[in-house]
Design a protein around this motif. Structure first.
Motif, PDB file in Angstrom:
ATOM      1  N   GLY A  12      -4.549  18.482 -27.568  1.00  0.00           N
ATOM      2  CA  GLY A  12      -4.637  18.866 -26.160  1.00  0.00           C
ATOM      3  C   GLY A  12      -5.862  18.370 -25.428  1.00  0.00           C
ATOM      4  N   SER A  70      -7.872  21.255 -15.300  1.00  0.00           N
ATOM      5  CA  SER A  70      -7.571  22.172 -16.392  1.00  0.00           C
ATOM      6  C   SER A  70      -7.012  21.417 -17.590  1.00  0.00           C
ATOM      7  CB  SER A  70      -6.539  23.208 -15.936  1.00  0.00           C
ATOM      8  OG  SER A  70      -7.039  24.009 -14.889  1.00  0.00           O
ATOM      9  N   ARG A 123      -5.363  22.542 -21.761  1.00  0.00           N
ATOM     10  CA  ARG A 123      -5.094  23.571 -22.756  1.00  0.00           C
ATOM     11  C   ARG A 123      -5.176  22.949 -24.139  1.00  0.00           C
ATOM     12  NH1 ARG A 123       0.289  27.152 -24.100  1.00  0.00           N
ATOM     13  NH2 ARG A 123       0.934  25.146 -24.982  1.00  0.00           N
ATOM     14  N   SER A 175      -4.799  23.351 -28.263  1.00  0.00           N
ATOM     15  CA  SER A 175      -4.019  24.103 -29.246  1.00  0.00           C
ATOM     16  C   SER A 175      -4.599  23.878 -30.632  1.00  0.00           C
ATOM     17  CB  SER A 175      -2.556  23.647 -29.239  1.00  0.00           C
ATOM     18  OG  SER A 175      -1.956  23.849 -27.981  1.00  0.00           O
ATOM     19  N   PHE A 198     -12.415  30.066 -18.965  1.00  0.00           N
ATOM     20  CA  PHE A 198     -11.641  29.773 -20.176  1.00  0.00           C
ATOM     21  C   PHE A 198     -10.932  31.034 -20.654  1.00  0.00           C
ATOM     22  CE2 PHE A 198     -14.307  26.004 -21.998  1.00  0.00           C
ATOM     23  CZ  PHE A 198     -14.244  25.371 -20.767  1.00  0.00           C
ATOM     24  N   SER A 244      -6.235  32.604 -26.491  1.00  0.00           N
ATOM     25  CA  SER A 244      -5.069  33.426 -26.815  1.00  0.00           C
ATOM     26  C   SER A 244      -4.472  32.937 -28.127  1.00  0.00           C
ATOM     27  CB  SER A 244      -4.023  33.348 -25.692  1.00  0.00           C
ATOM     28  OG  SER A 244      -3.557  32.015 -25.542  1.00  0.00           O
ATOM     29  N   TYR A 249      -4.829  29.105 -28.815  1.00  0.00           N
ATOM     30  CA  TYR A 249      -4.941  28.260 -27.629  1.00  0.00           C
ATOM     31  C   TYR A 249      -6.265  28.513 -26.924  1.00  0.00           C
ATOM     32  CZ  TYR A 249       0.115  28.124 -28.347  1.00  0.00           C
ATOM     33  OH  TYR A 249       1.364  27.986 -28.889  1.00  0.00           O
ATOM     34  N   ARG A 283      -7.249  27.870 -23.017  1.00  0.00           N
ATOM     35  CA  ARG A 283      -6.948  27.398 -21.668  1.00  0.00           C
ATOM     36  C   ARG A 283      -8.281  27.229 -20.941  1.00  0.00           C
ATOM     37  NH1 ARG A 283      -3.235  24.674 -18.571  1.00  0.00           N
ATOM     38  NH2 ARG A 283      -3.568  25.202 -16.364  1.00  0.00           N
ATOM     39  N   ASN A 304     -10.031  26.182 -17.435  1.00  0.00           N
ATOM     40  CA  ASN A 304      -9.859  25.974 -16.000  1.00  0.00           C
ATOM     41  C   ASN A 304     -11.198  25.661 -15.343  1.00  0.00           C
ATOM     42  OD1 ASN A 304      -7.051  26.744 -16.122  1.00  0.00           O
ATOM     43  ND2 ASN A 304      -7.711  28.881 -16.205  1.00  0.00           N
TER      44      ASN A 304
END
Length: 118
Positions: free
Chosen positions: A8, A17, A19, A21, A67, A70, A79, A81, A83
């Motif tokens: 990712g 952004s 993400r 993994s 960030f 999750s 993950y 994420r 931003n």
């Protein structure tokens, strides 16, 4: 053999952004605290975010509010994420399993490069 495989990463502009993994072998995601570290050129590796087996999360001050970590136990995947990315987020990001009180566990992924350009 335990394996963590990240994906990712890439090149993104400021404010964008991504993400990340981290796919884990076995059932690590459900049993251990998992997290992300990053290392920028010439700097020490730093802890970015952690998610415990109970789902509690912790973030470095520099990424709080931007960030989100999750996990999906059914997929054995964690993950990150990211931003509102900044130039200073540029680094190699590493997934880790077995984090305890901020100290990394023994299992590392190979790393994925994140580059934020202005």
């Amino acid at each position: 053999q335990v394996q963590l495989v990240e994906s990712g990463g890439g090149l993104v502009q400021v404010g964008g952004s991504l993400r990340l993994s981290c796919a884990a072998s076995g059932s690590l995601v459900s049993r251990y605290a998992m997290g992300w570290y990053r290392q920028a050129p010439g700097k020490q590796r730093e802890l970015v975010a952690v998610i415990t087996s109970g789902g509690s999360t912790t973030y470095a001050d520099s990424v709080k509010g931007r960030f989100i970590i999750s996990r999906d136990n059914a997929k054995n995947t964690v993950y990150l994420r990211m931003n509102s990315l900044r130039v200073e987020d540029t680094a190699v990001y590493y997934c880790n399993a077995g984090i305890l009180l901020g100290v990394p566990g023994n299992y590392w992924g190979q790393g994925t490069q994140v580059t934020v350009s202005s």
